[in-house]
Design an enzyme around this catalytic site. Structure first.
Site, PDB file in Angstrom:
ATOM      1  N   THR A   2       0.861  -1.173   0.000  1.00 17.10           N
ATOM      2  CA  THR A   2       0.000   0.000   0.000  1.00 17.10           C
ATOM      3  C   THR A   2       0.901   1.227   0.000  1.00 17.10           C
ATOM      4  O   THR A   2       2.036   1.152   0.445  1.00 17.10           O
ATOM      5  CB  THR A   2      -0.871   0.050   1.273  1.00 17.10           C
ATOM      6  OG1 THR A   2      -1.437  -1.230   1.528  1.00 17.10           O
ATOM      7  CG2 THR A   2      -1.987   1.071   1.163  1.00 17.10           C
TER       8      THR A   2
ATOM      9  N   ARG B  65     -12.414  -8.918  -4.073  1.00 14.24           N
ATOM     10  CA  ARG B  65     -11.984  -8.573  -2.700  1.00 14.24           C
ATOM     11  C   ARG B  65     -11.529  -7.113  -2.614  1.00 14.24           C
ATOM     12  O   ARG B  65     -10.823  -6.602  -3.478  1.00 14.24           O
ATOM     13  CB  ARG B  65     -10.839  -9.497  -2.282  1.00 14.24           C
ATOM     14  CG  ARG B  65     -10.297  -9.217  -0.866  1.00 14.24           C
ATOM     15  CD  ARG B  65      -9.064  -8.334  -0.886  1.00 14.24           C
ATOM     16  NE  ARG B  65      -8.482  -8.157   0.448  1.00 14.24           N
ATOM     17  CZ  ARG B  65      -7.503  -7.296   0.727  1.00 14.24           C
ATOM     18  NH1 ARG B  65      -7.010  -6.538  -0.221  1.00 14.24           N
ATOM     19  NH2 ARG B  65      -7.036  -7.190   1.961  1.00 14.24           N
ATOM     20  N   ILE B  66     -11.957  -6.437  -1.566  1.00 15.82           N
ATOM     21  CA  ILE B  66     -11.555  -5.060  -1.291  1.00 15.82           C
ATOM     22  C   ILE B  66     -11.053  -4.991   0.141  1.00 15.82           C
ATOM     23  O   ILE B  66     -11.676  -5.529   1.054  1.00 15.82           O
ATOM     24  CB  ILE B  66     -12.732  -4.090  -1.500  1.00 15.82           C
ATOM     25  CG1 ILE B  66     -13.120  -4.047  -2.984  1.00 15.82           C
ATOM     26  CG2 ILE B  66     -12.369  -2.690  -1.016  1.00 15.82           C
ATOM     27  CD1 ILE B  66     -14.400  -3.303  -3.262  1.00 15.82           C
TER      28      ILE B  66
ATOM     29  N   ASP C  44      -8.850  -2.519   3.267  1.00 14.35           N
ATOM     30  CA  ASP C  44      -9.148  -1.351   4.092  1.00 14.35           C
ATOM     31  C   ASP C  44      -8.827  -0.022   3.424  1.00 14.35           C
ATOM     32  O   ASP C  44      -9.358   1.012   3.815  1.00 14.35           O
ATOM     33  CB  ASP C  44      -8.373  -1.438   5.407  1.00 14.35           C
ATOM     34  CG  ASP C  44      -6.870  -1.341   5.189  1.00 14.35           C
ATOM     35  OD1 ASP C  44      -6.330  -2.169   4.427  1.00 14.35           O
ATOM     36  OD2 ASP C  44      -6.221  -0.452   5.773  1.00 14.35           O
TER      37      ASP C  44
ATOM     38  N   THR D 137      -1.403   0.608   6.470  1.00 18.38           N
ATOM     39  CA  THR D 137      -0.933  -0.403   5.534  1.00 18.38           C
ATOM     40  C   THR D 137      -0.829  -1.733   6.263  1.00 18.38           C
ATOM     41  O   THR D 137      -0.349  -1.787   7.394  1.00 18.38           O
ATOM     42  CB  THR D 137       0.429  -0.031   4.919  1.00 18.38           C
ATOM     43  OG1 THR D 137       0.891  -1.108   4.098  1.00 18.38           O
ATOM     44  CG2 THR D 137       1.472   0.274   5.992  1.00 18.38           C
ATOM     45  N   GLY D 138      -1.294  -2.794   5.632  1.00 20.51           N
ATOM     46  CA  GLY D 138      -1.218  -4.095   6.276  1.00 20.51           C
ATOM     47  C   GLY D 138      -2.269  -5.031   5.737  1.00 20.51           C
ATOM     48  O   GLY D 138      -2.853  -4.807   4.676  1.00 20.51           O
ATOM     49  N   HIS D 139      -2.526  -6.098   6.479  1.00 22.75           N
ATOM     50  CA  HIS D 139      -3.542  -7.084   6.094  1.00 22.75           C
ATOM     51  C   HIS D 139      -4.908  -6.455   6.329  1.00 22.75           C
ATOM     52  O   HIS D 139      -5.410  -6.398   7.449  1.00 22.75           O
ATOM     53  CB  HIS D 139      -3.364  -8.345   6.927  1.00 22.75           C
ATOM     54  CG  HIS D 139      -4.155  -9.499   6.427  1.00 22.75           C
ATOM     55  ND1 HIS D 139      -3.930 -10.786   6.831  1.00 22.75           N
ATOM     56  CD2 HIS D 139      -5.183  -9.570   5.538  1.00 22.75           C
ATOM     57  CE1 HIS D 139      -4.772 -11.597   6.227  1.00 22.75           C
ATOM     58  NE2 HIS D 139      -5.542 -10.887   5.441  1.00 22.75           N
ATOM     59  N   GLY D 140      -5.530  -5.985   5.240  1.00 20.31           N
ATOM     60  CA  GLY D 140      -6.692  -5.117   5.325  1.00 20.31           C
ATOM     61  C   GLY D 140      -7.865  -5.643   6.110  1.00 20.31           C
ATOM     62  O   GLY D 140      -8.589  -4.866   6.750  1.00 20.31           O
TER      63      GLY D 140
END
Length: 328
Positions: free
Chosen positions: A196, A224-225, A227, A247-250
């Site tokens: 991100t 898939r969407i 965060d 930023t990360g695993h949404g």
């Protein structure tokens, strides 16, 4: 007459002395950026590769600085800064977006203005060169907050934004990465989920803004969407508290409402941005989430927090303080 003037002179002398002895330590403006968090270990980077990443981050900072130092808005600074990151193949946004399971690129972005809490986002777009600009157009020129897919593209075209063929987003490195995953040559790692870019800025008028842009998760399916385009999860800005980009695993950031929760803790618990961000990272870790946040408060205080091994990140302010970092 002399007796009347004397108190005024004393007061003026006191004000001047106070200013000289206790100058305003808050920066007039500041900007913070990130390029994703994940397994970023120094031993995995060649000196040349490290220089490449830092150069793009530095260039992005300079664009934001040029806007802010000349009295431009934090909103302009965020958009123009993210353009640099979206146009680089190094980061998972825009040109460097990862591939979906079907071999295409689908992008998400959001932006928020702390002055009036207005916000805009696009999700699942595949032909808008700079999704962050589309998000801003949604915010400023529509009655909506989020547009998705074909509708978002049609709106962007009508707004005069640059539309490209999906092949524009192709990069060999991202394609090879998808093929390795599809062939099950390796398991999905945290690095596969943490691509991100984002920016938060404070301008000379005291206005905060935040923006986030991404290509999502490698091998994602079914539309898939994450965060990044969700206001309150991946992006949030409020002049009364802070501006945040995540930023990360949404999926974990959505479940916790990370960006808004940091602002809420500051507002309702009356704690600092630093303390609120630490609490949020602790919450993220407890439920198994990985990633990081960047933030600015209304006084120009900066945070760059993560629970991963690294995060591409950098900051700069009007006091001349600046740093570009990758590793934890």
């Amino acid at each position: 007459m002399k007796n009347a003037i004397l108190p005024i002179l004393v007061l003026l002398l006191f004000i001047v002395s106070a200013f000289l002895l206790y100058p305003d330590n808050n920066p007039k403006y500041a900007i913070v950026i990130h390029g994703g968090a994940g397994t970023l270990l120094k031993e995995n980077f060649t000196p040349e590769k490290e220089v490449q990443y830092k150069k793009v981050l530095q260039n992005a900072l300079m664009i934001g600085d040029s806007v802010l130092k000349n009295g431009g808005s934090s909103l302009d600074a965020v958009e123009k800064t993210i353009h640099i990151l979206e146009n680089s193949p190094l980061f998972n946004a825009g040109k460097g977006a990862v591939f979906t399971n079907s071999g295409r690129n689908e992008l998400d972005a959001s932006i928020m203005w702390g002055k009036d809490l207005n916000a805009g986002a696009v999700a699942g777009v595949d032909d808008i060169k700079n999704p962050i600009s589309a998000a801003r157009k949604v915010m400023e020129n529509s009655e909506h907050v989020m547009l998705s897919g074909h509708g978002a593209s049609e709106f962007a075209k009508a707004q005069g934004l640059e539309i490209v063929d999906n092949s524009y987003f192709f990069t060999q490195n991202r394609w090879d990465h998808l093929q390795r995953i599809l062939k099950k040559e390796k398991e999905m790692t945290p690095e596969d989920r943490h691509g991100t870019v984002g920016c938060v800025a404070l301008d000379k008028d005291g206005n905060l803004a935040a923006g986030t842009s991404t290509g999502g998760m490698t091998n994602k399916r079914f539309g898939r969407i994450g965060d990044s385009p969700i206001i309150g999860a991946g992006t949030y800005a409020n002049n009364e508290t802070c501006a945040i980009s995540c930023t990360g695993h949404g999926e974990f950031f959505i479940r916790l409402g990370v960006a808004k929760d940091i602002s809420a803790m500051m507002e309702y618990l009356n704690i600092s941005l630093d303390e609120a961000s630490n609490k949020m990272i602790e919450k993220l870790s407890k439920i198994g989430g990985a990633g990081g946040v960047i933030g600015l408060d209304k006084n120009g205080n900066i945070v760059m927090k993560m629970n991963t091994n690294g995060m591409y990140r950098a900051y700069l302010n009007s006091k001349g303080e600046t740093e570009v970092l990758i590793y934890k």
